[in-house]
Design an enzyme around this catalytic site. Sequence first.
Site, PDB file in Angstrom:
ATOM      1  N   ALA A 137      -1.669  -4.359  -3.848  1.00  0.00           N
ATOM      2  CA  ALA A 137      -1.395  -4.174  -5.280  1.00  0.00           C
ATOM      3  C   ALA A 137      -0.290  -5.083  -5.783  1.00  0.00           C
ATOM      4  O   ALA A 137       0.758  -5.254  -5.151  1.00  0.00           O
ATOM      5  CB  ALA A 137      -1.047  -2.728  -5.629  1.00  0.00           C
ATOM      6  N   GLY A 138      -0.562  -5.672  -6.922  1.00  0.00           N
ATOM      7  CA  GLY A 138       0.451  -6.402  -7.648  1.00  0.00           C
ATOM      8  C   GLY A 138       0.528  -7.885  -7.385  1.00  0.00           C
ATOM      9  O   GLY A 138       1.281  -8.596  -8.049  1.00  0.00           O
ATOM     10  N   LYS A 179      -8.953   4.143   2.254  1.00  0.00           N
ATOM     11  CA  LYS A 179      -7.734   3.698   1.589  1.00  0.00           C
ATOM     12  C   LYS A 179      -7.243   4.888   0.777  1.00  0.00           C
ATOM     13  O   LYS A 179      -7.870   5.286  -0.210  1.00  0.00           O
ATOM     14  CB  LYS A 179      -8.008   2.500   0.684  1.00  0.00           C
ATOM     15  N   GLY A 214      -2.768  -4.270 -10.568  1.00  0.00           N
ATOM     16  CA  GLY A 214      -3.331  -5.051 -11.663  1.00  0.00           C
ATOM     17  C   GLY A 214      -2.356  -5.855 -12.489  1.00  0.00           C
ATOM     18  O   GLY A 214      -2.773  -6.512 -13.448  1.00  0.00           O
ATOM     19  N   ASN A 272      -7.364  -7.596  -5.662  1.00  0.00           N
ATOM     20  CA  ASN A 272      -8.613  -7.494  -6.431  1.00  0.00           C
ATOM     21  C   ASN A 272      -8.484  -8.253  -7.747  1.00  0.00           C
ATOM     22  O   ASN A 272      -9.139  -9.260  -7.950  1.00  0.00           O
ATOM     23  CB  ASN A 272      -8.942  -6.019  -6.674  1.00  0.00           C
ATOM     24  N   THR A 273      -7.619  -7.757  -8.626  1.00  0.00           N
ATOM     25  CA  THR A 273      -7.559  -8.293  -9.986  1.00  0.00           C
ATOM     26  C   THR A 273      -7.213  -9.776 -10.011  1.00  0.00           C
ATOM     27  O   THR A 273      -7.742 -10.528 -10.843  1.00  0.00           O
ATOM     28  CB  THR A 273      -6.516  -7.495 -10.789  1.00  0.00           C
TER      29      THR A 273
END
Lengths: 273, 65
Positions: A198-199, A111, A172, A220-221
């Site tokens: 992301a996001g 990545k 995040g 992830n987050t």
Amino acid sequence: MNTNTLNEQQALRKDDLVLYGEHFSSRLLLGTSRYPSPQILEEAVLASKPAMITVSLRRQGATGQSENTFWDLLKKMSVPVLPNTAGCHSPQEVITTAQMAREVFETHWIKLELIGDDYTLQPDTLRLVDTAKILINDGFKVLPYCTEDLILCQRLVDVGCQAVMPWAAPIGTGQGPLNPFAMKLLRERLQVPLLVDAGLGLPSHACAVMEWGFDGVLLNTAVALADHPIAMAKAFALATQAGRAAYLSGAMPAQESAQASTPLVGTPFWHQS
Amino acid sequence: MRVMINQIEHQLPQGAKLENALAAIQAQAPFAVAINLQFIPKSLYGQCTLAENDQIEVISPVTGG
């Protein structure tokens, strides 16, 4: 069972995510950071069954994590790993980190993260394409973290990236897609797999981008910081599947005016005025 | 001679190899190494001679997003 039902089932069974010629039955990629504990991470992975999990490399002993514990957990989970170049600010840092990751994790997947700003964590779009090209030429299967800019994504494809990963919002933040117009345009114009990276903050965000025709999501987050990460991981997995199923089903077009779904003919008490 | 391993200064004898630097920090597998931003494959640890002020990075798998 009629023929149409059988064909639909067959079509859904063959609906693998294909990246660089490899088939994955899941369209969810899951990060491994920020979980309350390794056990919760492990159970979140079990609950969501991601296609790949992202991992990273840091100076030995610096993070306070027990590297052996995480390494043992990786081997135990036995899910394909996608190493990232998180924290790299120059093409050389990316290239060297990728080469180190290839040796440690014994994989050609990478990545590609080339960070341009430490506050927004947005990618360095001006150097991303050349860096991707170097990695592609070195035999890596590159999944580049990028913005939703059409020209940037096209150039990444031009240099050999067989998939691109535009952000929905800064890493995040959990804000969800901030620029749906640009993201939908990517789907219209590019033929390669598109994964939102992301996001994302809610399963509905993941569902939405899959409905637009995106091929997968990486998050992830949104899972790790949920009150109940294991349940949230499962929710994201289901939402990703639901969005994909909706996309394949061909949703009705939105209309400006109302149209009754119950037949008008035979409406009781109706009379010509 | 002075070398930096993960940004910490170490003193090693002149002519020390990379494997000597790894022994100095008791590096635990799995890890990978770069010197002065260049990746060094595992097969070369015993052949790679260090130089004054070499910047050595020894990195290991961790969680990531």
